[in-house]
Design a protein around this motif. Structure first.
Motif, PDB file in Angstrom:
ATOM      1  N   ILE A 125       0.871  -1.249   0.140  1.00 24.10           N
ATOM      2  CA  ILE A 125      -0.001  -0.071   0.055  1.00 24.10           C
ATOM      3  C   ILE A 125       0.730   0.929  -0.035  1.00 24.10           C
ATOM      4  CG2 ILE A 125      -1.851   1.295   1.322  1.00 24.10           C
ATOM      5  CD1 ILE A 125      -2.357  -1.437   2.775  1.00 24.10           C
ATOM      6  N   ALA A 126       0.453   1.884  -0.797  1.00 19.01           N
ATOM      7  CA  ALA A 126       1.390   3.175  -1.220  1.00 19.01           C
ATOM      8  C   ALA A 126       0.613   4.205  -0.919  1.00 19.01           C
ATOM      9  CB  ALA A 126       1.671   3.321  -2.525  1.00 19.01           C
ATOM     10  N   TRP A 127       1.286   5.499   0.651  1.00 17.89           N
ATOM     11  CA  TRP A 127       0.840   6.739   0.861  1.00 17.89           C
ATOM     12  C   TRP A 127       1.457   7.638   1.758  1.00 17.89           C
ATOM     13  CZ3 TRP A 127       0.488   7.926   6.459  1.00 17.89           C
ATOM     14  CH2 TRP A 127       1.118   6.855   7.371  1.00 17.89           C
ATOM     15  N   ILE A 128       1.088   8.320   0.848  1.00 14.92           N
ATOM     16  CA  ILE A 128       2.490   9.873   1.118  1.00 14.92           C
ATOM     17  C   ILE A 128       1.152  11.045   2.196  1.00 14.92           C
ATOM     18  CG2 ILE A 128       2.805   9.772  -0.855  1.00 14.92           C
ATOM     19  CD1 ILE A 128       0.684  12.067  -1.829  1.00 14.92           C
ATOM     20  N   THR A 129       1.872  11.924   3.007  1.00 19.24           N
ATOM     21  CA  THR A 129       1.758  12.833   3.889  1.00 19.24           C
ATOM     22  C   THR A 129       1.680  14.176   3.858  1.00 19.24           C
ATOM     23  OG1 THR A 129       1.763  11.293   5.683  1.00 19.24           O
ATOM     24  CG2 THR A 129       1.496  13.968   6.985  1.00 19.24           C
ATOM     25  N   LEU A 130       1.178  15.536   3.518  1.00 22.89           N
ATOM     26  CA  LEU A 130       1.173  16.112   3.600  1.00 22.89           C
ATOM     27  C   LEU A 130       0.870  17.453   4.460  1.00 22.89           C
ATOM     28  CD1 LEU A 130      -0.771  16.434   0.369  1.00 22.89           C
ATOM     29  CD2 LEU A 130       1.790  17.277   0.356  1.00 22.89           C
ATOM     30  N   SER A 131       1.553  18.294   5.141  1.00 22.77           N
ATOM     31  CA  SER A 131       2.401  18.979   5.972  1.00 22.77           C
ATOM     32  C   SER A 131       0.582  19.922   6.302  1.00 22.77           C
ATOM     33  CB  SER A 131       3.610  19.504   6.399  1.00 22.77           C
ATOM     34  OG  SER A 131       4.318  17.861   7.198  1.00 22.77           O
ATOM     35  N   GLY A 132      -0.275  19.639   7.037  1.00 23.27           N
ATOM     36  CA  GLY A 132      -1.382  20.586   6.864  1.00 23.27           C
ATOM     37  C   GLY A 132      -1.476  21.486   7.398  1.00 23.27           C
ATOM     38  N   PHE A 133      -2.489  22.667   7.222  1.00 20.02           N
ATOM     39  CA  PHE A 133      -2.920  23.351   7.019  1.00 20.02           C
ATOM     40  C   PHE A 133      -2.359  24.351   8.358  1.00 20.02           C
ATOM     41  CE2 PHE A 133      -4.565  22.688   2.964  1.00 20.02           C
ATOM     42  CZ  PHE A 133      -4.036  22.855   2.591  1.00 20.02           C
ATOM     43  N   ARG A 158      -2.342  33.531   7.020  1.00 19.21           N
ATOM     44  CA  ARG A 158      -2.297  33.539   5.162  1.00 19.21           C
ATOM     45  C   ARG A 158      -2.282  32.763   3.910  1.00 19.21           C
ATOM     46  NH1 ARG A 158      -6.692  37.689   7.665  1.00 19.21           N
ATOM     47  NH2 ARG A 158      -8.351  36.418   7.524  1.00 19.21           N
ATOM     48  N   ARG A 159      -0.372  33.577   4.848  1.00 18.06           N
ATOM     49  CA  ARG A 159       0.522  33.897   3.390  1.00 18.06           C
ATOM     50  C   ARG A 159       1.041  32.093   3.541  1.00 18.06           C
ATOM     51  NH1 ARG A 159       6.106  37.663   2.357  1.00 18.06           N
ATOM     52  NH2 ARG A 159       6.951  36.655   0.967  1.00 18.06           N
ATOM     53  N   MET A 160       1.510  31.812   4.641  1.00 14.32           N
ATOM     54  CA  MET A 160       1.990  30.351   5.301  1.00 14.32           C
ATOM     55  C   MET A 160       1.357  29.590   4.525  1.00 14.32           C
ATOM     56  SD  MET A 160       2.849  31.269   8.715  1.00 14.32           S
ATOM     57  CE  MET A 160       4.422  31.840   8.826  1.00 14.32           C
ATOM     58  N   ILE A 161       0.337  29.728   4.493  1.00 16.30           N
ATOM     59  CA  ILE A 161      -1.078  28.277   4.560  1.00 16.30           C
ATOM     60  C   ILE A 161      -1.276  28.498   2.738  1.00 16.30           C
ATOM     61  CG2 ILE A 161      -3.461  28.281   4.423  1.00 16.30           C
ATOM     62  CD1 ILE A 161      -3.453  28.465   7.419  1.00 16.30           C
ATOM     63  N   ASP A 162      -0.981  29.996   1.892  1.00 16.06           N
ATOM     64  CA  ASP A 162      -1.018  30.098   0.268  1.00 16.06           C
ATOM     65  C   ASP A 162      -0.394  28.883   0.371  1.00 16.06           C
ATOM     66  OD1 ASP A 162      -3.918  30.566   0.917  1.00 16.06           O
ATOM     67  OD2 ASP A 162      -2.561  33.114   0.759  1.00 16.06           O
ATOM     68  N   ASP A 163       1.517  29.763   0.742  1.00 21.06           N
ATOM     69  CA  ASP A 163       2.876  28.676   0.042  1.00 21.06           C
ATOM     70  C   ASP A 163       2.276  27.799   0.319  1.00 21.06           C
ATOM     71  OD1 ASP A 163       3.216  31.313  -0.199  1.00 21.06           O
ATOM     72  OD2 ASP A 163       4.400  31.943   0.657  1.00 21.06           O
ATOM     73  N   GLN A 164       2.289  27.036   1.227  1.00 20.22           N
ATOM     74  CA  GLN A 164       1.862  25.464   1.900  1.00 20.22           C
ATOM     75  C   GLN A 164       0.844  24.990   0.449  1.00 20.22           C
ATOM     76  OE1 GLN A 164       3.767  22.677   2.780  1.00 20.22           O
ATOM     77  NE2 GLN A 164       2.314  21.333   3.530  1.00 20.22           N
ATOM     78  N   GLY A 210      -7.509  26.181   1.612  1.00 26.25           N
ATOM     79  CA  GLY A 210      -6.684  25.044   1.508  1.00 26.25           C
ATOM     80  C   GLY A 210      -7.409  23.641   1.227  1.00 26.25           C
ATOM     81  N   TYR A 211      -7.679  23.183   1.931  1.00 30.83           N
ATOM     82  CA  TYR A 211      -8.811  21.997   1.581  1.00 30.83           C
ATOM     83  C   TYR A 211      -9.147  22.123   0.209  1.00 30.83           C
ATOM     84  CZ  TYR A 211      -7.828  20.312   6.241  1.00 30.83           C
ATOM     85  OH  TYR A 211      -7.248  19.479   7.188  1.00 30.83           O
ATOM     86  N   ARG A 212      -9.909  22.840   0.093  1.00 31.44           N
ATOM     87  CA  ARG A 212     -10.294  23.236  -0.913  1.00 31.44           C
ATOM     88  C   ARG A 212     -10.418  23.533  -2.396  1.00 31.44           C
ATOM     89  NH1 ARG A 212     -14.755  27.622   2.279  1.00 31.44           N
ATOM     90  NH2 ARG A 212     -15.793  26.653   3.778  1.00 31.44           N
ATOM     91  N   ARG A 213      -8.612  24.112  -2.336  1.00 32.07           N
ATOM     92  CA  ARG A 213      -7.798  23.486  -3.529  1.00 32.07           C
ATOM     93  C   ARG A 213      -7.178  22.310  -3.604  1.00 32.07           C
ATOM     94  NH1 ARG A 213      -3.738  28.631  -3.256  1.00 32.07           N
ATOM     95  NH2 ARG A 213      -3.216  26.960  -4.890  1.00 32.07           N
TER      96      ARG A 213
END
Length: 338
Positions: A125-133, A158-164, A210-213
């Motif tokens: 099983i392959a999976w990834i993790t992204l550091s969340g908002f 907001r800037r940090m979250i947009d960049d992430q 961020g989730y919506r994108r």
């Protein structure tokens, strides 16, 4: 009919179906170093890496990549203690940016090509993790300042979250050209034992955009979308559901999480974990009682039983082998008697 594979079992359960033979047998979180050190003293071979340890225990193998946000090598202003941040303000963030969101994204592509071949064969099983908002601004600002920043530094947040978010989408495009993961997690940890560490209004204002994108791009690729958050996550589930997120792990029993209650309220919610790690050193009767607690949810679909975080060092190698024996028994029972 062909035999089930590691991957086919996982995919069926995530879709709410049942494998023909048993539920997946996975350990989604690697073990504490102290736990492994103890087990090595009790007979676990010393030369095994994490994947080899999973094979040693005859677990279904999952392979994870948590994407780094920093480019390789030392970056200035590294925290010197747990909970400290990297930056204090916009100027500090600007100064750190040359070390953030690296291009090319630093991960071993040859390794993941090999994983993709094994995934296609059904072996892993392959999976990834992204550091969340919630997680990522906390890393940058530190635990205490991050909580104040929702009020005092909203534009920086907001800037940090947009960049992430931009970086997440780049990671997804790059990685999926090599391997489309079976599932992913947003690393968030936005709850503690008494519930969320932010309000619904803060969630909607800062995290939801961020989730919506990102979530639609994950779903477009057929990736199951989960959140990784410790603590009492039950109040958060409706928030996540509204943003298209499909499930959560690890569902910590010590925080009062009740997966039977969650299942009754959220019939299609995907869950991994929930097995109370605090009973794993108490003997077979206690461990079996915990599996009996989970059995109705195991039969319901959309759920894979696993330790509700890393197995603690109080669990002996013999205890862990007993846990796995019972897990295999109940993973088959859930399918057979459904």
């Amino acid at each position: 009919m062909p035999d089930e594979t590691v991957r086919s079992r996982f995919q069926k359960v995530m879709r709410g179906e049942m494998p023909r033979d048993r539920l997946p047998i996975i350990e989604w979180a690697t073990w504490w170093n102290q736990t492994i050190d103890r087990w090595r003293g009790e007979g676990l071979p010393a030369d095994l890496d994490w994947t080899a340890i999973k094979r040693y225990f005859d677990l279904d193998v999952d392979v994870q990549l948590w994407f780094p946000q920093f480019r390789p090598g030392p970056a200035p202003g590294a925290p010197t203690a747990h909970g400290q941040g990297w930056v204090a303000d916009e100027a500090g963030y600007e100064a750190l940016l040359p070390w953030l969101y690296p291009d090319p994204i630093p991960y071993d592509r040859d390794h993941w090509r090999r994983v993709a071949e094994r995934q296609a064969a059904g072996e892993v099983i392959a999976w990834i993790t992204l550091s969340g908002f919630f997680w990522w601004p906390r890393v940058l600002l530190g635990i205490e300042q991050h909580l104040y920043a929702f009020y005092d530094q909203a534009d920086l947040m907001r800037r940090m979250i947009d960049d992430q978010t931009d970086y997440m989408l780049r990671c997804l495009d790059d990685f999926c050209a090599i391997c489309t993961p079976d599932f992913m997690t947003f690393g968030e940890d936005l709850s503690y034992n008494h519930g969320p560490m932010l309000s619904r209004g803060q969630f909607d204002t800062f995290l939801a955009p961020g989730y919506r994108r990102v979530v639609p791009e994950l779903k477009r690729r057929g990736i199951h979308v989960l959140v990784d958050s410790d603590g009492d996550v039950e109040p958060l589930i409706p928030w996540f559901e509204e943003e298209g997120i499909e499930g959560i792990l690890p569902l910590e029993r010590m925080a009062g999480v009740d997966v039977n209650r969650v299942r009754a309220r959220h019939p299609r919610w995907k869950m991994i974990g929930a097995y109370d790690k605090t009973v794993m050193h108490l003997g077979e009767a206690a461990m079996r009682a915990e599996f009996e607690r989970l059995l109705p949810v195991m039969r319901s679909g959309h759920y894979i039983p696993s330790v509700d975080h890393q197995t603690p060092p109080g669990v002996s190698l013999e205890d862990y082998r007993l846990y796995l024996r019972l897990l295999r028994e109940y993973a088959a029972l859930a399918v057979r008697d459904r």
